[in-house]
Design an enzyme around this catalytic site. Structure first.
Site, PDB file in Angstrom:
ATOM      1  N   ASP A  46      18.390 -48.795  68.650  1.00  0.00           N
ATOM      2  CA  ASP A  46      18.823 -50.063  68.049  1.00  0.00           C
ATOM      3  C   ASP A  46      17.653 -51.038  68.059  1.00  0.00           C
ATOM      4  O   ASP A  46      17.215 -51.481  69.119  1.00  0.00           O
ATOM      5  CB  ASP A  46      20.001 -50.639  68.848  1.00  0.00           C
ATOM      6  CG  ASP A  46      20.552 -51.908  68.207  1.00  0.00           C
ATOM      7  OD1 ASP A  46      21.443 -51.781  67.357  1.00  0.00           O
ATOM      8  OD2 ASP A  46      20.078 -53.006  68.551  1.00  0.00           O
ATOM      9  N   TYR A  51      12.876 -58.389  66.153  1.00  0.00           N
ATOM     10  CA  TYR A  51      12.285 -57.921  67.416  1.00  0.00           C
ATOM     11  C   TYR A  51      10.781 -57.668  67.257  1.00  0.00           C
ATOM     12  O   TYR A  51      10.060 -57.566  68.255  1.00  0.00           O
ATOM     13  CB  TYR A  51      12.952 -56.636  67.927  1.00  0.00           C
ATOM     14  CG  TYR A  51      14.438 -56.727  68.221  1.00  0.00           C
ATOM     15  CD1 TYR A  51      15.105 -57.955  68.248  1.00  0.00           C
ATOM     16  CD2 TYR A  51      15.188 -55.575  68.474  1.00  0.00           C
ATOM     17  CE1 TYR A  51      16.471 -58.025  68.501  1.00  0.00           C
ATOM     18  CE2 TYR A  51      16.553 -55.647  68.735  1.00  0.00           C
ATOM     19  CZ  TYR A  51      17.187 -56.869  68.739  1.00  0.00           C
ATOM     20  OH  TYR A  51      18.535 -56.920  68.989  1.00  0.00           O
ATOM     21  N   LYS A  76      18.224 -54.499  61.601  1.00  0.00           N
ATOM     22  CA  LYS A  76      19.057 -55.660  61.247  1.00  0.00           C
ATOM     23  C   LYS A  76      18.289 -56.638  60.369  1.00  0.00           C
ATOM     24  O   LYS A  76      17.077 -56.817  60.545  1.00  0.00           O
ATOM     25  CB  LYS A  76      19.516 -56.386  62.523  1.00  0.00           C
ATOM     26  CG  LYS A  76      20.065 -55.462  63.602  1.00  0.00           C
ATOM     27  CD  LYS A  76      20.628 -56.212  64.793  1.00  0.00           C
ATOM     28  CE  LYS A  76      20.918 -55.254  65.943  1.00  0.00           C
ATOM     29  NZ  LYS A  76      19.772 -55.020  66.837  1.00  0.00           N
ATOM     30  N   HIS A 109      22.384 -59.663  61.016  1.00  0.00           N
ATOM     31  CA  HIS A 109      22.168 -59.900  62.451  1.00  0.00           C
ATOM     32  C   HIS A 109      23.069 -61.001  63.018  1.00  0.00           C
ATOM     33  O   HIS A 109      23.624 -60.857  64.113  1.00  0.00           O
ATOM     34  CB  HIS A 109      20.698 -60.239  62.687  1.00  0.00           C
ATOM     35  CG  HIS A 109      20.203 -59.956  64.058  1.00  0.00           C
ATOM     36  ND1 HIS A 109      18.943 -59.491  64.314  1.00  0.00           N
ATOM     37  CD2 HIS A 109      20.795 -60.089  65.277  1.00  0.00           C
ATOM     38  CE1 HIS A 109      18.787 -59.341  65.620  1.00  0.00           C
ATOM     39  NE2 HIS A 109      19.891 -59.702  66.233  1.00  0.00           N
TER      40      HIS A 109
HETATM   41  P1  NAD Z   1      21.339 -55.313  78.672  1.00  0.00           P
HETATM   42  O1  NAD Z   1      22.687 -55.748  79.109  1.00  0.00           O
HETATM   43  O2  NAD Z   1      21.107 -53.934  78.190  1.00  0.00           O
HETATM   44  O3  NAD Z   1      20.427 -55.665  79.895  1.00  0.00           O
HETATM   45  C1  NAD Z   1      19.096 -55.344  79.983  1.00  0.00           C
HETATM   46  C2  NAD Z   1      18.671 -55.752  81.403  1.00  0.00           C
HETATM   47  O4  NAD Z   1      19.330 -54.896  82.329  1.00  0.00           O
HETATM   48  C3  NAD Z   1      17.186 -55.580  81.598  1.00  0.00           C
HETATM   49  O5  NAD Z   1      16.761 -56.695  82.355  1.00  0.00           O
HETATM   50  C4  NAD Z   1      17.053 -54.326  82.437  1.00  0.00           C
HETATM   51  O6  NAD Z   1      15.984 -54.392  83.322  1.00  0.00           O
HETATM   52  C5  NAD Z   1      18.370 -54.272  83.176  1.00  0.00           C
HETATM   53  N1  NAD Z   1      18.793 -52.876  83.434  1.00  0.00           N
HETATM   54  C6  NAD Z   1      18.829 -51.872  82.546  1.00  0.00           C
HETATM   55  N2  NAD Z   1      19.274 -50.748  83.120  1.00  0.00           N
HETATM   56  C7  NAD Z   1      19.519 -51.054  84.421  1.00  0.00           C
HETATM   57  C8  NAD Z   1      19.989 -50.312  85.524  1.00  0.00           C
HETATM   58  N3  NAD Z   1      20.305 -49.019  85.405  1.00  0.00           N
HETATM   59  N4  NAD Z   1      20.127 -50.956  86.710  1.00  0.00           N
HETATM   60  C9  NAD Z   1      19.831 -52.260  86.845  1.00  0.00           C
HETATM   61  N5  NAD Z   1      19.376 -53.019  85.826  1.00  0.00           N
HETATM   62  C10 NAD Z   1      19.221 -52.420  84.617  1.00  0.00           C
HETATM   63  O7  NAD Z   1      20.830 -56.390  77.584  1.00  0.00           O
HETATM   64  P2  NAD Z   1      20.114 -56.344  76.191  1.00  0.00           P
HETATM   65  O8  NAD Z   1      18.833 -55.615  76.215  1.00  0.00           O
HETATM   66  O9  NAD Z   1      20.071 -57.729  75.723  1.00  0.00           O
HETATM   67  O10 NAD Z   1      21.159 -55.542  75.277  1.00  0.00           O
HETATM   68  C11 NAD Z   1      20.994 -54.188  74.910  1.00  0.00           C
HETATM   69  C12 NAD Z   1      20.592 -54.068  73.463  1.00  0.00           C
HETATM   70  O11 NAD Z   1      21.523 -54.775  72.636  1.00  0.00           O
HETATM   71  C13 NAD Z   1      19.257 -54.724  73.108  1.00  0.00           C
HETATM   72  O12 NAD Z   1      18.142 -53.998  73.536  1.00  0.00           O
HETATM   73  C14 NAD Z   1      19.384 -54.829  71.612  1.00  0.00           C
HETATM   74  O13 NAD Z   1      19.167 -53.566  71.005  1.00  0.00           O
HETATM   75  C15 NAD Z   1      20.851 -55.233  71.472  1.00  0.00           C
HETATM   76  N6  NAD Z   1      21.023 -56.710  71.353  1.00  0.00           N
HETATM   77  C16 NAD Z   1      21.527 -57.190  70.195  1.00  0.00           C
HETATM   78  C17 NAD Z   1      21.721 -58.548  70.039  1.00  0.00           C
HETATM   79  C18 NAD Z   1      22.297 -59.066  68.755  1.00  0.00           C
HETATM   80  O14 NAD Z   1      22.317 -60.286  68.528  1.00  0.00           O
HETATM   81  N7  NAD Z   1      22.786 -58.207  67.884  1.00  0.00           N
HETATM   82  C19 NAD Z   1      21.383 -59.458  71.055  1.00  0.00           C
HETATM   83  C20 NAD Z   1      20.855 -58.935  72.246  1.00  0.00           C
HETATM   84  C21 NAD Z   1      20.706 -57.561  72.383  1.00  0.00           C
END
Ligand code: NAD
Length: 276
Positions: A46, A51, A76, A109
């Site tokens: 994704d 990004y 997106k 998006h």
């Molecule tokens: P997430 O909830 O996946 O959190 C990421 C955080 O969690 C990072 O700080 C990472 O170090 C930590 N983490 C990951 N695995 C872990 C584990 N096993 N144990 C402990 N900590 C852990 O948040 P995100 O990255 O914002 O969301 C995931 C994906 O969603 C993004 O990469 C992106 O592709 C998408 N996204 C979309 C939008 C949108 O507006 N459409 C907005 C934000 C994110």
């Protein structure tokens, strides 16, 4: 290698329920980290134009040698490309960076409602799908009022709505709407982006101890059992492996319900009305 479950979208296409998201992955690191994700077994990536790392995703796809039909790639449309014919140029730019002739899923998006262009953007995504440059189309951060408008204007229902969702912020008004209209929910920030202390919550910690899993694995398992699509982000191969290793256990109905009861209106990021 783990066999990732798939869901069938309302257009008949299938999507791997678990993937790897690259929000805030630095462009220079993206190729290496996406290759790590492929190594860990992920096939669904994704990304988004905003990004700034689509080229890194494309470089990893090319370097991996993985057949295109084994991959599921989402990108997106950013908010400043919603008007007029701008979406048609935007998808071509994304495909060029990704080195692909089509993506699997293309999303609007944010609705950015103050700009007044999200219905036009949706109409153009329908054209893009018809041209073959994406297999499926969907939206992100759309509330029921936005979904109502685009469906009424076009008669086309998005395949997915990608929204902030985790146990402390479940957005039931959106998920109920989605269930009623055959829209799959993709949960972004599934781990609360590390900003919400989900892992310390007693039902999460207790289920982790009971199953010999980590709190992150328990939260991700809860999402899968909710029928959502998730793509947690991590820059560590160890955690990428941890986050995909959630297919060999099930939460008991009591454990699942206790995690569902963690709803606290705990939004950690922007509201759709705030993003332009
Ligand atoms: P997430 O909830 O996946 O959190 C990421 C955080 O969690 C990072 O700080 C990472 O170090 C930590 N983490 C990951 N695995 C872990 C584990 N096993 N144990 C402990 N900590 C852990 O948040 P995100 O990255 O914002 O969301 C995931 C994906 O969603 C993004 O990469 C992106 O592709 C998408 N996204 C979309 C939008 C949108 O507006 N459409 C907005 C934000 C994110």
């Amino acid at each position: 290698m783990a066999i990732i479950p798939t869901l069938t979208l309302n257009d008949g296409n299938t999507i791997p329920q678990l993937g790897y998201g690259v929000f805030k992955v630095a462009p220079a690191e993206t190729e290496r980290l996406v290759l790590d994700a492929f190594e860990a077994g992920y096939r669904h990536i994704d990304t988004a134009a905003i990004y700034g790392n689509e080229a890194g995703v494309g470089a990893a796809i090319a370097a991996s040698g993985i057949p295109r039909d084994e991959l599921f790639i989402t990108t997106k449309l950013w908010n400043d490309r919603q008007a007029g014919d701008a979406p048609l140029a935007a998808i071509d730019e994304s495909l060029e960076k990704l080195g692909l002739d089509h993506v699997d899923l293309y999303l609007v998006h944010w609705p950015a409602p103050d700009n007044g262009n999200y219905v036009n953007a949706w109409e153009k995504l329908i054209d893009i799908r018809e041209s073959g440059r994406t297999r499926s189309i969907g939206v992100s951060n759309h509330l029921p009022e936005h979904l109502d408008r685009i469906i009424a204007a076009t008669g086309v229902t998005p395949a997915v709505d990608q929204i902030e969702l985790h146990p402390a912020y479940q957005q039931r008004e959106v998920t109920d709407y989605a269930a009623a209209h055959g829209i799959k929910i993709e949960s972004w920030g599934p781990l609360g982006q590390g900003k919400y202390p989900l892992f310390d919550e007693q039902p999460v910690a207790a289920a982790a101890a009971a199953h010999g899993k980590t709190p992150a694995q328990v939260v991700l398992r809860w999402h899968l059992e909710e029928g959502e699509i998730v793509f947690p982000k991590s820059s560590s191969l160890t955690r990428m492996r941890e986050n995909i290793d959630i297919l060999d256990f099930e939460l008991t109905p009591e454990e699942h319900a206790a995690i569902t009861a963690l709803e606290r209106d705990g939004r950690v990021s922007a509201h759709p009305s705030e993003v332009h």
